[in-house]
Motif scaffolding. Structure first.
Motif, mmCIF file in Angstrom:
data_model
loop_
_atom_site.group_PDB
_atom_site.id
_atom_site.type_symbol
_atom_site.label_atom_id
_atom_site.label_comp_id
_atom_site.label_asym_id
_atom_site.label_seq_id
_atom_site.Cartn_x
_atom_site.Cartn_y
_atom_site.Cartn_z
ATOM 1 N N UNK A 85 0.810 -1.210 0.000
ATOM 2 C CA UNK A 85 0.000 0.000 0.000
ATOM 3 C C UNK A 85 0.851 1.272 0.000
ATOM 4 N N UNK A 86 2.180 1.133 0.148
ATOM 5 C CA UNK A 86 3.066 2.301 0.027
ATOM 6 C C UNK A 86 3.480 2.557 -1.418
ATOM 7 N N UNK A 87 3.159 1.641 -2.317
ATOM 8 C CA UNK A 87 3.631 1.745 -3.698
ATOM 9 C C UNK A 87 2.628 2.511 -4.569
ATOM 10 N N UNK A 88 3.112 3.276 -5.545
ATOM 11 C CA UNK A 88 2.217 4.064 -6.409
ATOM 12 C C UNK A 88 1.632 3.229 -7.544
ATOM 13 N N UNK A 89 0.977 2.142 -7.198
ATOM 14 C CA UNK A 89 0.518 1.210 -8.223
ATOM 15 C C UNK A 89 -0.611 1.774 -9.079
ATOM 16 N N UNK A 90 -1.352 2.748 -8.550
ATOM 17 C CA UNK A 90 -2.392 3.370 -9.364
ATOM 18 C C UNK A 90 -1.777 4.114 -10.549
ATOM 19 N N UNK A 91 -0.556 4.583 -10.385
ATOM 20 C CA UNK A 91 0.141 5.261 -11.481
ATOM 21 C C UNK A 91 0.619 4.273 -12.542
ATOM 22 N N UNK A 92 0.521 3.000 -12.226
ATOM 23 C CA UNK A 92 0.958 1.958 -13.164
ATOM 24 C C UNK A 92 -0.210 1.078 -13.598
ATOM 25 N N UNK A 93 -1.400 1.668 -13.577
ATOM 26 C CA UNK A 93 -2.560 1.030 -14.179
ATOM 27 C C UNK A 93 -3.437 0.202 -13.272
ATOM 28 N N UNK A 94 -3.138 0.138 -11.970
ATOM 29 C CA UNK A 94 -3.944 -0.686 -11.078
ATOM 30 C C UNK A 94 -5.174 0.069 -10.593
ATOM 31 N N UNK A 95 -6.331 -0.558 -10.758
ATOM 32 C CA UNK A 95 -7.590 -0.002 -10.265
ATOM 33 C C UNK A 95 -8.289 -1.067 -9.428
ATOM 34 N N UNK A 96 -8.568 -0.744 -8.177
ATOM 35 C CA UNK A 96 -9.238 -1.687 -7.289
ATOM 36 C C UNK A 96 -10.749 -1.573 -7.435
ATOM 37 N N UNK A 97 -11.418 -2.715 -7.399
ATOM 38 C CA UNK A 97 -12.882 -2.758 -7.391
ATOM 39 C C UNK A 97 -13.335 -3.311 -6.039
ATOM 40 N N UNK A 98 -14.228 -2.575 -5.404
ATOM 41 C CA UNK A 98 -14.736 -2.961 -4.088
ATOM 42 C C UNK A 98 -16.189 -3.411 -4.222
ATOM 43 N N UNK A 99 -16.463 -4.703 -4.097
ATOM 44 C CA UNK A 99 -17.854 -5.159 -4.127
ATOM 45 C C UNK A 99 -18.675 -4.485 -3.030
ATOM 46 N N UNK A 100 -19.987 -4.431 -3.234
ATOM 47 C CA UNK A 100 -20.868 -3.819 -2.231
ATOM 48 C C UNK A 100 -20.687 -4.490 -0.869
#
Length: 479
Positions: A72-87
């Protein structure tokens, strides 16, 4: 391939990547050698049923990926990662059509449990609130705790068996079965010491972080890690099966993201006979039988909570759950196994063609079993979702042998890198001050066969990388 490196990592699963990233972050020159044609170990996404249907072959829901103190310290969103949170992170249905849901909100979850509402809050609220003080000690090797009082409080809840814990805290059978659903991720009998710890940690993750998954497939998580690693100058070599340390370029440290059985087969390690004997006694746990489905529509769960959950646990009574997990370890088959289901396409429309869906599931089996459990798994789903079988367009199954071919780290179908009972929970692969180092000062093990064990969290690799830095690169320790 004669180039000099500071460290070489063998294996590109989440732990191997975590080790490589941390070392590269410190300014060291590293490279990853991967035996497969694609990176990621068990965290890969492929079309294995019909064109356009994307299935997670191994890991599917990654709560520890988003909760990992390192990832969670890594800038993975800048490398294309998008998390999906189910309801709903996960749900557990029953034969009467009702279901219990683990919402991210503890109070909302507890409100479903009637007589057990206050007990549930008493059990989980302190752990969720104190998780930042617990996570590094629980996700690392045995050491003197940073917050000993809080760790002791957690340990008093975690060391009993799941059966002891639910009988102490809960009065309602449904509450007990609900907790069993997360505790059974341990792949241990539910009357085994410390099996409660898995239910406590995984449910805490649901309340504190949710149980998300990467948009587009679990493989997107690996792609983001690898993209970040390469952006810092890291290198990866695919189709490079390592059978002898001397085949590798020179380096100060070699970190193996493999299990003990595999490490002992590597030539050139110069391990003494006593170490080989102790590593040879390492125990592997239960395996899994896995199915991926291409579906014409979402799984038609009777209960709405299940239709809104990313993960569903199936085991309809307390007795059924207990007997299912016990049978796996006692050479008995069951027609009503505990089943884990993931339904990504309900929340992620990139997983299947328009209007179509995917589903992923497995049950626990004996290590090395080649028995086909398709009927048992589908029958269990049909109990909670009448008409499910009529939705199936195609399926792909994998027994323990096929899983091991897919990823050699899955010995006998064991997805946790070794049995996670009390004897191997913190002292894996063997009991020693540093579980990551070996008698050869240049060779380390950084797989899930080291603390904290199975899961896509990268902490085994991160912890091993810290040990490498301490042993070989003292000038970097303060960076």
């Amino acid at each position: 391939m004669s180039q000099q490196y500071d460290a070489i990592i063998i294996g590109s699963g989440s732990n191997g990547l975590a080790a490589a990233i941390h070392l590269q972050q410190k300014g060291l020159k590293t490279a990853i050698f991967e035996q497969a044609s694609s990176p990621g170990g068990s965290t890969r996404t492929e079309e294995v049923t019909l064109p356009g249907f994307k299935h997670d072959i191994g890991s599917a829901i990654l709560p520890m990926g988003v909760a990992s103190p390192f990832f969670r310290t890594l800038p993975l969103d800048e490398h294309g990662l998008e998390w999906i949170y189910p309801d709903i992170p996960y749900a557990h249905p029953f034969d009467d059509g009702t279901a219990l849901a683990c919402f991210q909100d503890i109070d909302r979850t507890a409100a479903q449990l009637y007589k057990d509402e206050n007990s549930y809050k008493k059990l989980f609220k302190p752990i969720v609130e104190k998780w930042p003080q617990l996570e590094y000690n629980l996700l690392g090797p045995l050491s003197f705790p940073d917050h000993p009082v809080e760790l002791l409080k957690f340990g008093l809840k975690a060391l009993p068996s799941a059966k002891m814990l639910v009988n102490h805290y809960f009065k309602e059978d449904k509450s007990k079965v609900f907790f069993y659903g997360s505790a059974a991720h341990s792949t241990l009998p539910l009357n085994t010491i410390a099996s409660a710890s898995f239910g406590l940690v995984l449910t805490t993750m649901a309340h504190k972080f949710g149980w998300p998954f990467p948009k587009g497939g679990a493989g997107k998580f690996i792609e983001a890690l690898l993209s970040y690693y390469k952006s810092m100058g890291g290198e990866i070599f695919l189709n490079k099966k390592v059978e002898d340390v001397n085949e590798l370029p020179k380096a100060k440290a070699y970190l193996f993201d493999v299990t003990p059985e595999q490490l002992l087969k590597i030539k050139g390690t110069e391990f003494p006979s006593l170490y080989r004997k102790r590593m040879g006694n390492y125990n592997y746990g239960a395996g899994v039988f896995k199915i991926d489905w291409a579906l014409s529509k979402p799984i038609p769960f009777t209960n709405e909570k299940c239709r809104k959950a990313g993960t569903i646990h199936l085991g309809f009574t307390k007795k059924e759950m207990e007997e299912s997990e016990d049978s796996v370890h006692n050479n008995r088959a069951t027609d009503t196994p505990y089943v884990l289901i993931a339904q990504h396409s309900v929340f992620d429309n990139t997983r299947a063609p328009d209007g179509k869906h995917t589903a992923w599931a497995y049950c626990h089996v004996e290590n090395g079993s080649t028995k086909d459990f398709t009927k048992q798994i589908e029958d269990q789903i049909e109990r909670a979702a009448p008409g499910f079988k009529g939705c199936i367009l195609a399926k792909s199954t994998m027994n323990t042998h096929q899983l091991e071919v897919f990823n050699p780290n899955i010995i006998g179908g064991d997805i946790n890198g070794g049995k996670q009972d009390i004897t191997q929970l913190f002292t894996r692969p063997i009991a020693k001050i540093s579980p990551y180092s070996t008698p050869n000062p240049s060779i380390y093990i950084c797989s899930s066969s080291t603390p904290p064990g199975g899961g896509v969290h990268g902490m085994s690799g991160f912890n091993a990388a810290k040990k490498v830095i301490s042993d070989h690169f003292n000038d970097l320790k303060q960076k």
